[in-house]
Design an enzyme around this catalytic site. Structure first.
Site, PDB file in Angstrom:
ATOM      1  N   TYR A 189       6.777  16.229 -45.297  1.00 57.48           N
ATOM      2  CA  TYR A 189       7.053  15.687 -43.969  1.00 57.48           C
ATOM      3  C   TYR A 189       5.947  14.733 -43.536  1.00 57.48           C
ATOM      4  CZ  TYR A 189       7.935  15.596 -38.939  1.00 57.48           C
ATOM      5  OH  TYR A 189       8.188  15.196 -37.654  1.00 57.48           O
ATOM      6  N   TRP A 194       5.279  10.426 -41.571  1.00 50.39           N
ATOM      7  CA  TRP A 194       5.760   9.059 -41.358  1.00 50.39           C
ATOM      8  C   TRP A 194       5.492   8.158 -42.556  1.00 50.39           C
ATOM      9  CZ3 TRP A 194       6.423   6.140 -36.300  1.00 50.39           C
ATOM     10  CH2 TRP A 194       7.001   6.957 -35.321  1.00 50.39           C
TER      11      TRP A 194
END
Length: 769
Positions: free
Chosen positions: A110, A112
């Site tokens: 997980y 960005w």
């Protein structure tokens, strides 16, 4: 190869790099961006930082002793060649698959990462592992995890995020904007996948020019832009559901609610009503009841309800509001309150989720920009992303999640590419204990971030300045499609993500299936052509690839008419049924009732958090800690850059505190303080401000984790990472989402603070090959 006219597209904006003697010396924001991000310039510092990882690294103990649990975070690293690194990673994946099975690989990964389609790390990792038989994945997210799982039960989907009401409609038609958690402009500086134009500030200025009344409910004054002149109701944190219930009660008892709308468009209101009025439990959820919980005067609550009923009202709930114990409840109650007002589906009316975050509400691109296909995960195994520590600590255990029971695999290998769990996860002392358990941790990173320091094998990836890519906002919130043209050759031995995974796939015997005969440049062209096809289906003609690459950017014009969330449903609810079991807005959910989970009842309710200012624990820890997004970086990205560094106090993350609370503790502005509770402690630099509610302190997340004793669970963070303090339990059995905003602490002066070492690389040993 570096382009003659480079440009870099990041989550926080589009920039033209200036390169001198092989180094980036400046970044110029795109002239088409009306409100460039203030922290974009920090990328200049990051790209040439001493923290760059420029060749593959292996933790010394893992290299000497082989796979197994170990003191990750506390040992030196040894440089190795790419050939050896690829052999180590692919060989370890083969060993774990053969000995323990594919579900023993956790690759939720997980985070960005960096903006881009070809070099997006997480999809590449999943594509690679799916070709090998799969892995255990992570589903949901930390940002809006509770909302993502309650709203489909209430509304039948996530249109509130994917197709929200256009800002143009709010500006033109709203008369009253009520913002639970505010509209923090700092959170609009970045958008997942990239933002070429930052437009939210323009819409808010237009709202102010129209004289739209604004009311803000929350503990931090600066979460609502001053230009809006909002009336601030400084409610206790975590009490939004009680506040909304009192508004709803006032609407009901004063006959200000829209009975016709509720009967036509909703189901289950009659099951919710006895709880609202108190006939079910003896307690009416009126303004006097809510005043004792929220510490907002009852008369102010009633007056707001009356104004909401008599004006075209838009209600926004920030994402932070649902990152708490029972975070599903405020979003369910948000929809219920808006339904009682009867303005859902009307221009300028209804509700919104997360306005002020990214490009939420900006006119959207109508078609997607394709990503590399990841394929199907043959293992079918997953966890809610915020249960990573539970997964690692409790093999064979499990949790309830959205009506089912999830079983935890015995994780032997963790693979993380494009994220930093030592930023976004809660109770980092517990996470570190869990992180020591697997046999092997593999990380891709460009810098010695906290997660890289806690890896066994680190593969160095290059930055967006060092590779070509095709970039666009993931949800279409930015209408630009951008050619990311490299400004530099990869630094040292760092490689683009696609090249790393292609090499691993070849070593694992699935190279042809992974690449499909394309290198990164060929995939870039292929995905652009797929984008042209998708655009053509919407009647939009994009230039051919050569013209696009030369121009560097194509911007899709906004749709002529502003979109209104659930406008079609309001116009014809029979033809445009929601994807709920009833086809209507579900104020009461029989599906959730059937789950039988006590911590998520079948209609919205006020459920007391484990930690809040009204709980018994407040006697020991009397300050509610709000951990929000920083305005000086993107999460933990660019923390080593000039903008973030300039915000530090004595080199540490600022802690904001009300003057009365500081005086009660004998604290002065600029003090280094110890923030602590039973879970852990961190140091911070004190900033005293009356822009915060008494009884509340605030720290931004994202300061790089810097333990006093590296690799030792329970060691305090010298730099100011507040996730040493936040609780690691799910919002409820429904979403199992992040509950970070339900945190109580105490603050004392630190007389002899140790030096910060967050930006000092770990020790390195001489290379072995």
């Amino acid at each position: 190869m570096p382009a003659t006219n480079p440009q870099v597209f990041t989550h926080w904006g589009l920039f033209a790099p200036q390169v001198r003697d092989g180094r980036v010396s400046a970044l110029t924001p795109s002239p088409s961006d009306p409100n460039p991000s203030r922290y974009g310039i920090s990328l200049v510092d990051a790209v040439h930082s001493r923290l760059r990882i420029t060749q593959p690294m292996v933790r010394e103990g893992w290299l000497e002793r082989g796979p197994g649990p170990g003191p990750r975070g506390g040992e030196a690293f040894v440089p190795v060649s790419w050939e050896r690194a690829i052999d180590l990673v692919a060989g370890e994946i083969d060993r774990v698959r053969g000995t323990h099975g594919n579900p023993s690989i956790y690759a939720g990964s997980y985070g960005w990462g960096s903006a881009g389609t070809v070099h997006a790390a997480r999809p590449l990792l999943h594509r690679y592992l799916n070709l090998l038989g799969g892995f255990t994945d992570g589903v949901g997210n930390y940002s809006a995890g509770a909302a993502f799982y309650i709203l489909p039960h209430v509304l039948g989907g996530l249109e509130a995020f994917a197709a929200p009401t256009d800002w143009r409609s709010i500006v033109a038609d709203s008369e009253l904007l009520v913002a639970f958690g505010g509209l923090p402009l700092k959170n609009s500086q970045a958008d997942l996948g990239g933002a070429a134009r930052h437009e939210t500030a323009d819409y808010l200025r237009a709202l102010a020019r129209r004289g739209v009344e604004c009311v803000y409910i929350g503990p931090l004054r600066e979460d609502m832009p001053a230009a809006l002149g909002a009336h601030w109701l400084a409610a206790r944190p975590n009490t939004d559901t009680a506040f909304m219930l009192a508004l709803a009660h006032t609407l009901y008892v004063e006959n200000l609610w829209d009975r016709a709308f509720v009967e036509r468009y909703c189901t289950g209101f009659e099951r919710f009503l006895p709880y609202l009025t108190g006939t079910a439990d003896g307690q009416a959820k009126d303004a006097d009841w809510a005043a004792a919980i929220t510490e907002v005067p009852a008369d102010a609550i009633r007056a707001l309800a009356r104004r909401m009923a008599h004006k075209r009202t838009f209600i926004n709930c920030s994402l932070s509001v649902q990152r708490q114990d029972h975070g599903e409840q405020p979003y369910w109650m948000l929809v219920t309150l808006a339904a009682m007002l009867g303005q859902i589906g009307l221009p300028g009316g209804g509700f919104g989720c997360g306005y002020g975050t990214g490009g939420t509400g900006t006119p959207r691109r109508p078609f997607p920009v394709p990503r590399l296909p990841t394929g199907r995960n043959p293992s079918g195994r997953f966890i809610p992303v915020a249960r990573i520590a539970d997964l690692l600590l409790n093999p064979g255990g499990g949790c309830r999640f959205n009506g089912q029971t999830i079983e935890y695999a015995d994780i032997r290998l963790v693979y993380w590419a494009g994220g930093n769990p030592f930023h976004h996860h809660q109770d980092l002392g517990r996470l570190l204990r869990a992180w020591q358990r697997p046999d092997t941790v593999v990380v891709h990173d460009a810098w010695w971030t906290p997660v890289a320091r806690h890896a066994d094998i680190v593969l160095p990836c290059c930055t967006a300045l060092e590779r070509d890519d095709l970039s666009s906002a993931m949800l279409g919130t930015d209408r630009s499609i951008v050619a990311n043209r490299a400004a530099l050759a990869p630094l040292g031995q760092s490689r683009p993500e696609y090249d790393i995974f292609a090499a691993l796939a070849a070593r694992s015997g699935v190279g042809d299936a992974f690449t499909e005969g394309r290198d990164a440049a060929a995939w870039l062209r292929h995905l652009y052509e797929e984008t042209r096809t998708a655009a053509a289906r919407d009647g939009i003609e994009l230039p051919d690839f050569e013209h696009f690459w030369q121009a560097g950017q194509v911007e899709i014009p906004p749709p002529p008419q502003p979109h209104v969330l659930l406008g079609a449903f309001r116009a014809d609810p029979d033809r445009n049924r929601l994807r709920t079991p009833s086809g209507r807005i579900e104020v009461y959910s029989a599906t959730i009732a059937g789950f039988g989970d006590a911590d998520c009842p079948p209609h919205p309710m006020w459920l007391e958090p484990a930690e809040w200012l009204g709980s018994p624990l407040a006697a020991q820890y009397p300050l509610h800690l709000v951990t929000n997004q920083p305005d000086t970086r993107l999460h933990s990205q660019l923390d080593m850059g000039r903008v973030s560094l300039a915000s530090k106090i004595a080199g540490r993350e600022p802690l904001h505190m009300h003057p009365a609370d500081a005086a009660a503790r004998g604290l002065a502005d600029g003090d280094v303080v110890r923030v602590h509770n039973a879970r852990g402690a961190c140091l911070a630099g004190l900033r005293i401000s009356d822009h915060i509610r008494p009884g509340v302190v605030q720290m931004a997340t994202g300061a790089w984790y810097d333990p006093a004793e590296p690799g030792v669970p329970g060691s305090p963070c010298k730099h100011g990472n507040p996730n040493l303090l936040t609780p690691d339990h799910g919002s409820s059995a429904l979403a199992q989402a992040c509950s970070a905003q339900s945190t109580l602490v105490e603050v004392t002066r630190c007389a002899d603070p140790p030096p910060v070492t967050a930006f000092v690389p770990p020790p390195l040993r001489p290379p072995l090959d």
